[in-house]
Structure formats: structure tokens, C-alpha cells
Scaffold this active site. Structure first.
Site, PDB file in Angstrom:
ATOM      1  N   GLY A  13       1.235  -0.839  -0.013  1.00  0.00           N
ATOM      2  CA  GLY A  13      -0.169  -0.013  -0.122  1.00  0.00           C
ATOM      3  C   GLY A  13       0.842   1.452  -0.296  1.00  0.00           C
ATOM      4  O   GLY A  13       0.741   2.401  -0.670  1.00  0.00           O
ATOM      5  N   MET A  70       4.267 -15.065  -5.064  1.00  0.00           N
ATOM      6  CA  MET A  70       2.693 -15.511  -5.493  1.00  0.00           C
ATOM      7  C   MET A  70       2.328 -14.731  -6.073  1.00  0.00           C
ATOM      8  O   MET A  70       1.521 -14.091  -4.950  1.00  0.00           O
ATOM      9  CB  MET A  70       1.788 -17.077  -5.078  1.00  0.00           C
ATOM     10  CG  MET A  70       2.842 -17.854  -5.047  1.00  0.00           C
ATOM     11  SD  MET A  70       2.336 -19.101  -3.394  1.00  0.00           S
ATOM     12  CE  MET A  70       1.214 -19.869  -4.846  1.00  0.00           C
ATOM     13  N   GLU A  75      -1.537 -23.757  -2.150  1.00  0.00           N
ATOM     14  CA  GLU A  75      -0.775 -23.550  -3.093  1.00  0.00           C
ATOM     15  C   GLU A  75       0.156 -24.863  -2.829  1.00  0.00           C
ATOM     16  O   GLU A  75      -0.077 -25.828  -2.121  1.00  0.00           O
ATOM     17  CB  GLU A  75      -0.122 -22.290  -2.478  1.00  0.00           C
ATOM     18  CG  GLU A  75       1.138 -22.435  -1.911  1.00  0.00           C
ATOM     19  CD  GLU A  75       2.041 -20.594  -1.487  1.00  0.00           C
ATOM     20  OE1 GLU A  75       3.249 -21.207  -0.982  1.00  0.00           O
ATOM     21  OE2 GLU A  75       1.688 -20.670  -0.694  1.00  0.00           O
ATOM     22  N   HIS A 125      -1.587 -13.935   5.509  1.00  0.00           N
ATOM     23  CA  HIS A 125      -2.141 -12.864   4.588  1.00  0.00           C
ATOM     24  C   HIS A 125      -3.426 -12.236   5.471  1.00  0.00           C
ATOM     25  O   HIS A 125      -4.516 -12.485   5.598  1.00  0.00           O
ATOM     26  CB  HIS A 125      -3.545 -13.910   3.208  1.00  0.00           C
ATOM     27  CG  HIS A 125      -2.165 -14.767   2.733  1.00  0.00           C
ATOM     28  ND1 HIS A 125      -2.685 -16.092   1.630  1.00  0.00           N
ATOM     29  CD2 HIS A 125      -0.511 -14.650   2.505  1.00  0.00           C
ATOM     30  CE1 HIS A 125      -1.802 -16.280   1.472  1.00  0.00           C
ATOM     31  NE2 HIS A 125      -0.927 -15.548   1.224  1.00  0.00           N
ATOM     32  N   ASN A 160      -3.823 -15.397  -3.135  1.00  0.00           N
ATOM     33  CA  ASN A 160      -2.664 -14.460  -2.247  1.00  0.00           C
ATOM     34  C   ASN A 160      -3.266 -12.554  -2.530  1.00  0.00           C
ATOM     35  O   ASN A 160      -2.979 -13.011  -4.097  1.00  0.00           O
ATOM     36  CB  ASN A 160      -1.003 -15.032  -2.647  1.00  0.00           C
ATOM     37  CG  ASN A 160      -1.421 -16.419  -3.151  1.00  0.00           C
ATOM     38  OD1 ASN A 160      -1.927 -17.530  -3.085  1.00  0.00           O
ATOM     39  ND2 ASN A 160       0.234 -17.305  -2.216  1.00  0.00           N
TER      40      ASN A 160
HETATM   41  P1  FAE Z   1       3.153  -4.887   4.872  1.00  0.00           P
HETATM   42  O1  FAE Z   1       3.315  -5.008   3.106  1.00  0.00           O
HETATM   43  O2  FAE Z   1       3.140  -5.582   5.562  1.00  0.00           O
HETATM   44  O3  FAE Z   1       4.215  -3.853   4.988  1.00  0.00           O
HETATM   45  C1  FAE Z   1       3.436  -3.171   5.933  1.00  0.00           C
HETATM   46  C2  FAE Z   1       4.860  -2.134   6.830  1.00  0.00           C
HETATM   47  O4  FAE Z   1       4.611  -1.471   7.269  1.00  0.00           O
HETATM   48  C3  FAE Z   1       6.222  -3.357   6.940  1.00  0.00           C
HETATM   49  O5  FAE Z   1       7.496  -2.679   6.637  1.00  0.00           O
HETATM   50  C4  FAE Z   1       5.949  -2.892   8.383  1.00  0.00           C
HETATM   51  O6  FAE Z   1       7.118  -3.086   9.055  1.00  0.00           O
HETATM   52  C5  FAE Z   1       5.983  -1.321   8.250  1.00  0.00           C
HETATM   53  N1  FAE Z   1       5.945  -1.332  10.240  1.00  0.00           N
HETATM   54  C6  FAE Z   1       4.534  -1.453  10.596  1.00  0.00           C
HETATM   55  N2  FAE Z   1       4.285  -0.791  11.532  1.00  0.00           N
HETATM   56  C7  FAE Z   1       4.778   0.149  11.075  1.00  0.00           C
HETATM   57  C8  FAE Z   1       5.339   1.156  12.923  1.00  0.00           C
HETATM   58  N3  FAE Z   1       4.675   1.322  13.598  1.00  0.00           N
HETATM   59  N4  FAE Z   1       6.277   2.274  12.241  1.00  0.00           N
HETATM   60  C9  FAE Z   1       6.621   2.293  11.000  1.00  0.00           C
HETATM   61  N5  FAE Z   1       6.834   1.530   9.694  1.00  0.00           N
HETATM   62  C10 FAE Z   1       6.090   0.137  10.259  1.00  0.00           C
HETATM   63  O7  FAE Z   1       2.054  -3.960   4.149  1.00  0.00           O
HETATM   64  N6  FAE Z   1       0.982 -13.036  -0.762  1.00  0.00           N
HETATM   65  C11 FAE Z   1       0.967 -12.854  -1.783  1.00  0.00           C
HETATM   66  O8  FAE Z   1       0.293 -12.010  -2.689  1.00  0.00           O
HETATM   67  N7  FAE Z   1       2.058 -14.029  -1.995  1.00  0.00           N
HETATM   68  C12 FAE Z   1       2.803 -14.217  -1.577  1.00  0.00           C
HETATM   69  O9  FAE Z   1       3.334 -16.061  -2.339  1.00  0.00           O
HETATM   70  C13 FAE Z   1       2.408 -14.738   0.043  1.00  0.00           C
HETATM   71  N8  FAE Z   1       3.759 -14.754   0.574  1.00  0.00           N
HETATM   72  C14 FAE Z   1       4.140 -14.542   1.640  1.00  0.00           C
HETATM   73  C15 FAE Z   1       4.574 -15.011   2.786  1.00  0.00           C
HETATM   74  C16 FAE Z   1       5.264 -14.673   3.970  1.00  0.00           C
HETATM   75  C17 FAE Z   1       5.783 -15.761   4.587  1.00  0.00           C
HETATM   76  C18 FAE Z   1       4.370 -14.153   4.596  1.00  0.00           C
HETATM   77  C19 FAE Z   1       4.415 -12.856   6.076  1.00  0.00           C
HETATM   78  C20 FAE Z   1       3.763 -13.214   3.793  1.00  0.00           C
HETATM   79  C21 FAE Z   1       3.826 -13.446   2.649  1.00  0.00           C
HETATM   80  N9  FAE Z   1       2.259 -12.685   1.854  1.00  0.00           N
HETATM   81  C22 FAE Z   1       1.880 -13.456   0.470  1.00  0.00           C
HETATM   82  C23 FAE Z   1       1.134 -11.838   2.355  1.00  0.00           C
HETATM   83  C24 FAE Z   1       1.573 -10.930   1.232  1.00  0.00           C
HETATM   84  O10 FAE Z   1       3.032 -10.126   1.616  1.00  0.00           O
HETATM   85  C25 FAE Z   1       1.101  -9.334   1.893  1.00  0.00           C
HETATM   86  O11 FAE Z   1      -0.660  -9.152   2.378  1.00  0.00           O
HETATM   87  C26 FAE Z   1       1.498  -8.000   2.070  1.00  0.00           C
HETATM   88  O12 FAE Z   1       2.978  -7.913   1.859  1.00  0.00           O
HETATM   89  C27 FAE Z   1       1.058  -7.044   2.859  1.00  0.00           C
HETATM   90  O13 FAE Z   1       0.975  -6.070   1.710  1.00  0.00           O
HETATM   91  P2  FAE Z   1       0.443  -3.838   2.756  1.00  0.00           P
HETATM   92  O14 FAE Z   1       0.409  -2.988   2.105  1.00  0.00           O
HETATM   93  O15 FAE Z   1      -1.103  -4.337   3.906  1.00  0.00           O
END
Ligand code: FAE
Length: 526
Positions: free
Chosen positions: A51, A142, A382, A465, A503
Site C-alpha cells: 500500500g 505468488m 498452494e 495473509h 494470495n
Molecule cells: P506490509 O507489506 O506488511 O507492509 C507494512 C510495513 O509497515 C512493514 O514494512 C512494517 O515493518 C511497517 N510498519 C508496521 N508498523 C510500523 C510502525 N509502527 N512504524 C513504521 N513502520 C511500520 O503491508 N502474499 C501474496 O500475494 N503472495 C505470496 O506469495 C505471499 N507469501 C507470503 C509469505 C510470507 C512468509 C508472508 C509473511 C506473507 C506472504 N504474503 C503473500 C502476504 C503479503 O506479503 C502481504 O499480504 C502484504 O505484504 C501486505 O501488504 P501491506 O501493504 O498491507
């Protein structure tokens, strides 16, 4: 608050502060600095995941100066390598003494601001990425577009045609989504687990699909020929990929930085938010070093604030700020939260006499079982890798189910942390689907439910997720502006009501593209 006292800090000013504080990162005895001046930026984005990265690019392209605060490390800038699954090191966990993979945590660690974090709640554990690039640093790449029928069910108010003709293709293009070459998949020993998984699924009467990814498969082919350093073929994934993966730092964030309008401050953890009388925001921020020690307490001020801290991060900031300083929150915040139907399971004794699922396994999944149209047992799963450095004849699956019963996130004022109303009743149908799938697979192919990986062979509490809690059009207006606020926007996975059936990151990107386009058009950032 005396607005005249704010120091308007130029991009250069913030940069020099960044370099000064990065210098402190490796000091053995950190001296805590209390910053006297408030640092000003017109637009602040908290979090550098999907986001945040999309919002940053589109705002920067529109000529806006943006400051992004990220609690995790800028791995690229740090020059530190990511570690692989077989030798977990600095990147393996966020300030933990042991590894935090979903199973087999046999490795001790020296606490470091690693790339993977696990947030433990009573009945569910949520894994998230930490670092510049958020979840894109640790995820499996993915890149799946949801089924149109389910997208319409989840977001009935959105123009699905516009999404399938414009926002989803845009998301896939910007994320550099590609598909593995079938010949390579058939020939490569590192994909035996996929070939076996697909054959077995067909024998059991299931339909399989090829799953696109942001990992560059042309790079992987070169890895296989030993022409370039190995990453996916060297067990790198959930602790970060050193090569091959088009994570956000190589796509959206890179483009945004190239405009010259984006500044990213890493190791800056936003602690709380205050709403000022003039409807601007003041942020209390902890600047930490790579051991997690506080090196400076800082105060930032902005007119426009974008929360992109991921579902749990965003809800924590909103609810903690509400508890501490009466930060206004509408009644829908925390509602409609879900695990995207995540349910892990596995099978042991998978073809033990013919080399099982393979000693060598690529970490990048490319196959899935699509059982979504089965009315009784709708799920997608998956066919996941399990690269353990030996043949364990075990198949791993991450099921994605419907989430018919949603959870609710709230703030526990005594424990001073988030609580999620989520228990076995929320995963009951997911368990029934997993049981159905494993039984059918075992009946057709042999094998047992994997007690080797999970207690009773099921991992109902494993969530990769997390989605929802600030749902589009419920806790926010139609484009992500938080109810009861004029200058605060939520743009991350919180907007999706707990489920999307595949995903989620392609959908998070498409929804953010849609919101930010409309917010800019409506002059919300003028
Ligand atoms: P996100 O990517 O989590 O980013 C939020 C950021 O905000 C992070 O960098 C945090 O460190 C930072 N943050 C949080 N709190 C604070 C604060 N207080 N101050 C400063 N910074 C902060 O959010 N999804 C897929 O579609 N395909 C896949 O293959 C897949 N595999 C996955 C495998 C793993 C192991 C994991 C953990 C997740 C996987 N996901 C996958 C899910 C996907 O990465 C996740 O839905 C997104 O990253 C969420 O995106 P957001 O923008 O919500």
C-alpha cells in the site's frame, strides 16, 4: 501547538539527519537523543509495503514530496545479505533469540532487526515482513489475481470491469509478474515437488493451475545453469532473497525514489499519532539501531498522513493512539478482519520409494490446486516447497478458504496490546476442507496427514495473509479516507474485508492504485 515553531525540513535536511543517525546504528552503547525540533513533511506514509509503495509512487509522480517512515531495515542500503532457510542469520527474525518459521525452529539467533516477524495472539500467529519493501521482502512472490466472481462478492460496490481491464493488469505490469516456462519446470530437479504435487492432485481428481510470480524465472534458469548467484535455488525466501525476486524495492519504491520526491527513513518506528486542532498530525517516533535499542526519540508533523503499516500495524497505531490520546476512531475500525482463509497442512510418506518430493527444491511455488468451484469444499491451495536439505518425502500445502465468519480486532487496555477475537469456530470450515483434501489425496496416492510438521497434521493458527479491520467503504470512505478524519488515509491490506480467495498482494496493489488515483483527482493532497 504552536505551528510557528515547526521547522520546515527540506528533503536534504532529512537526508543528513538520516545519515547522521545511520552512523549511530552500530555504536555499541547507544546514546538516546531527544530531538528538540519537530520535523516537518507535507505528506508522511507509515510503512513501505504494498500500500505504501503504490501510494508513494503515484504521489511522487504527481510532484508531491513524500516522507516514508519504516520500522524495518533498508537491507539494500545496509549491504547486509539475507540468510537462507538452512543457515538462518541476521535477517531471519525481528529481534528474536530463536527462528520463527512456522515449524522446525531449531536455530538460535542473536537479536537483530530481521526481515521476518511473527505476531502472536491467543489463537492465531500472524507473520509479517519488516524492512524497506514490507512483506515483499519475505513473501513467496505468488502474484495471483482473484476470481472475478469472488472479487464481485467481496467488493460489490466496485466496478469489476474497470479492475479486470485496468487496475489488475497495471498491478501485474508494475510488479513485473511472470510465469515459469513449462519446459524448465518439467526438466528442473528443483521442481520435482511441484510435478509430484500436480500428478497426485490429478490422480485424486483435483484441477491444478499454474501460478504466476514476481520472481524472475529467466534469472532462475540462469541460476540452474550456474551462470549467476543462486537465490531461489539456494533456499532463500522467507528471510529474504538476495537475487531474482522483484520485491518492491526493485519496482514501485525504486521508481518513486527515482522521481527525487521520496525520502525513506528506515529503523523509524512510529509509536503514536496525535490529531492537532488544525487537523494535521503529530507523530511520536522511535529511531532504533539494528539491536532494537533506542537511539533517538523524534517528533514529526504532517498535514496529510497515510497509514500503510499492514493490517496489524495500522490497527495497532490507530487503537493505541485512541487509547493514549483520544485519537478519534469510528465504530467500524477493527471490524471485518480475517486470515484470508489461511490453513496449513501437509502429508508424510509421499512417494518415499521414488525419492519423495526431492532433496533440492526451489523456494518459489508455481503450482496450485483450484477447488474453488466445489460448493461443499471451496478452496485454493498452494503446492508449497519444503526445502530442508534432505528428502523428507513430505508435501506442504497452504490452503486459502472463504472466511464466512469474520474476526474483530480490539485494544486490550490492561495488556496494552491488540487482541483478535478469533478462535476455532472461525476456522472450522477451513479444517473440514483441509481434512477433505488430505483424505482424498492420501486415498488416491498413499501418505498420511503430516504429524511431522504440525500437531495433528493441521496448522489452523498460521496466518500469512492478515486482511481487513479498516474496510473500504465501511471504516473509510470509498477511497480509503478514514471516517471522522479529513487528512488521514488507510492504504494497505486493511481495506480488504478479511478474504480475497487467493494470495493477496496483487489485490492490495490494485485497490491502492484505484484509491490513490481517485484521492489525487479529488485534490486530497493539494
Ligand atoms: P506490509 O507489506 O506488511 O507492509 C507494512 C510495513 O509497515 C512493514 O514494512 C512494517 O515493518 C511497517 N510498519 C508496521 N508498523 C510500523 C510502525 N509502527 N512504524 C513504521 N513502520 C511500520 O503491508 N502474499 C501474496 O500475494 N503472495 C505470496 O506469495 C505471499 N507469501 C507470503 C509469505 C510470507 C512468509 C508472508 C509473511 C506473507 C506472504 N504474503 C503473500 C502476504 C503479503 O506479503 C502481504 O499480504 C502484504 O505484504 C501486505 O501488504 P501491506 O501493504 O498491507
Amino acid at each position: 501547538m504552536d505551528r510557528k515553531k515547526f521547522i520546515t525540513t527540506s528533503a536534504l535536511g532529512i537526508s543528513s539527519l538520516y545519515f547522521l543517525s545511520t552512523h549511530l546504528l552500530f555504536a555499541s552503547q547507544p546514546k538516546i537523543k531527544k530531538q528538540r525540533k519537530t520535523l516537518e513533511s507535507p505528506i508522511i506514509i507509515i510503512g513501505s509495503g504494498y500500500g505504501g509503495a503504490v501510494a508513494a509512487l503515484r504521489l511522487c509522480e504527481a510532484g508531491k514530496k513524500v516522507l516514508m517512515l519504516e520500522m524495518g531495515l533498508n537491507w539494500e542500503k545496509s549491504g547486509l545479505p539475507f540468510s537462507n532457510l538452512l543457515k538462518p542469520g541476521k535477517s531471519a527474525a525481528w529481534l528474536k533469540k530463536k527462528t520463527i518459521a512456522p515449524f522446525m525452529n531449531l536455530f538460535s539467533l542473536t537479536p537483530f532487526t530481521g526481515a521476518l516477524d511473527r505476531l502472536d495472539f491467543e489463537h492465531i500467529n500472524v507473520w509479517v515482513g519488516r524492512g524497506v519493501g514490507g512483506g515483499s521482502i519475505v513473501n513467496g512472490g505468488m502474484a495471483v489475481t482473484p476470481k472475478e466472481s469472488y472479487f464481485k462478492e467481496v467488493f460489490p460496490q466496485l466496478d469489476a470491469d474497470k479492475f479486470y481491464q485496468f487496475y489488475f493488469p497495471l498491478a501485474r505490469k508494475e510488479l513485473k509478474v511472470n510465469v515459469i516456462d513449462e519446459q524448465f519446470l518439467n526438466d528442473c530437479p528443483y521442481y520435482k515437488f511441484t510435478r509430484v504435487g500436480e500428478e497426485e492432485a490429478h490422480k485424486a481428481g483435483f484441477k491444478t493451475i499454474r501460478v504466476p510470480n514476481v520472481y524472475d524465472f529467466k534469472y532462475m534458469e540462469k541460476e540452474f545453469k550456474n551462470e549467476v548467484p543462486r537465490s531461489a535455488l539456494n533456499t532463500e525466501v522467507i528471510y529474504g532473497n538476495n537475487y531474482g525476486k522483484n520485491s518492491l524495492d526493485k519496482t514501485y519504491l525504486k521508481k518513486a525514489l527515482d522521481t527525487g520526491n521520496l525520502e525513506i527513513l528506515d529503523l523509524h518506528c512510529v509509536d503514536s499519532i496525535e490529531l492537532n486542532e488544525d487537523k494535521s498530525y503529530t507523530l511520536q517516533v522511535r529511531h532504533i539501531n539494528t539491536s532494537g535499542d533506542l537511539v533517538a526519540e523524534k517528533v514529526f508533523h504532517c498535514k496529510k498522513l497515510i497509514l500503510s503499516a499492514g493490517t496489524i500495524g495500522t490497527l495497532e497505531l490507530l487503537m493505541k493512539s485512541n487509547f493514549r490520546n483520544q485519537f478519534p476512531l469510528g465504530k467500524n475500525v477493527g471490524e471485518n478482519w480475517g486470515n484470508n482463509g489461511n490453513f496449513m497442512t501437509g502429508r508424510n510418506w509421499v512417494r518415499p520409494l521414488s525419492g519423495g518430493t526431492g532433496v533440492q527444491q526451489s523456494t518459489i511455488p508455481v503450482g496450485g490446486v483450484d477447488n474453488w468451484d466445489d460448493r461443499e469444499h471451496p478452496f485454493f491451495t498452494e503446492i508449497a516447497p519444503l526445502p530442508m536439505g534432505m528428502d523428507v518425502a513430505t508435501a506442504l500445502y497452504l490452503l486459502i478458504n472463504r472466511v464466512d465468519k469474520k474476526g474483530k480486532v480490539s485494544y486490550d487496555p490492561i495488556a496494552k496490546k491488540l487482541a483478535i477475537d478469533w478462535n476455532e469456530s472461525h476456522t472450522e470450515k477451513m479444517r473440514a476442507n483441509a481434512d477433505y483434501f488430505i483424505k482424498k489425496m492420501n486415498k488416491a496416492n498413499g501418505g498420511t496427514r503430516s504429524h511431522f510438521l504440525f500437531k495433528n497434521g493441521f496448522g489452523p493458527n498460521i496466518c500469512y495473509h492478515p486482511l481487513g479491520g479498516c474496510v473500504l467503504g465501511e471504516a473509510t470512505n470509498s477511497y480509503g479516507k478514514l471516517n471522522d478524519h479529513e487528512n488521514l488515509f488507510v492504504l494497505d491490506g486493511s481495506l480488504i474485508p478479511g478474504t480475497i480467495g487467493v494470495n493477496p498482494f496483487v489485490t492490495i496493489v490494485a485497490i491502492t492504485e484505484y484509491c490513490i488515483e481517485n484521492l489525487i483527482q479529488q485534490n486530497e493532497f493539494a
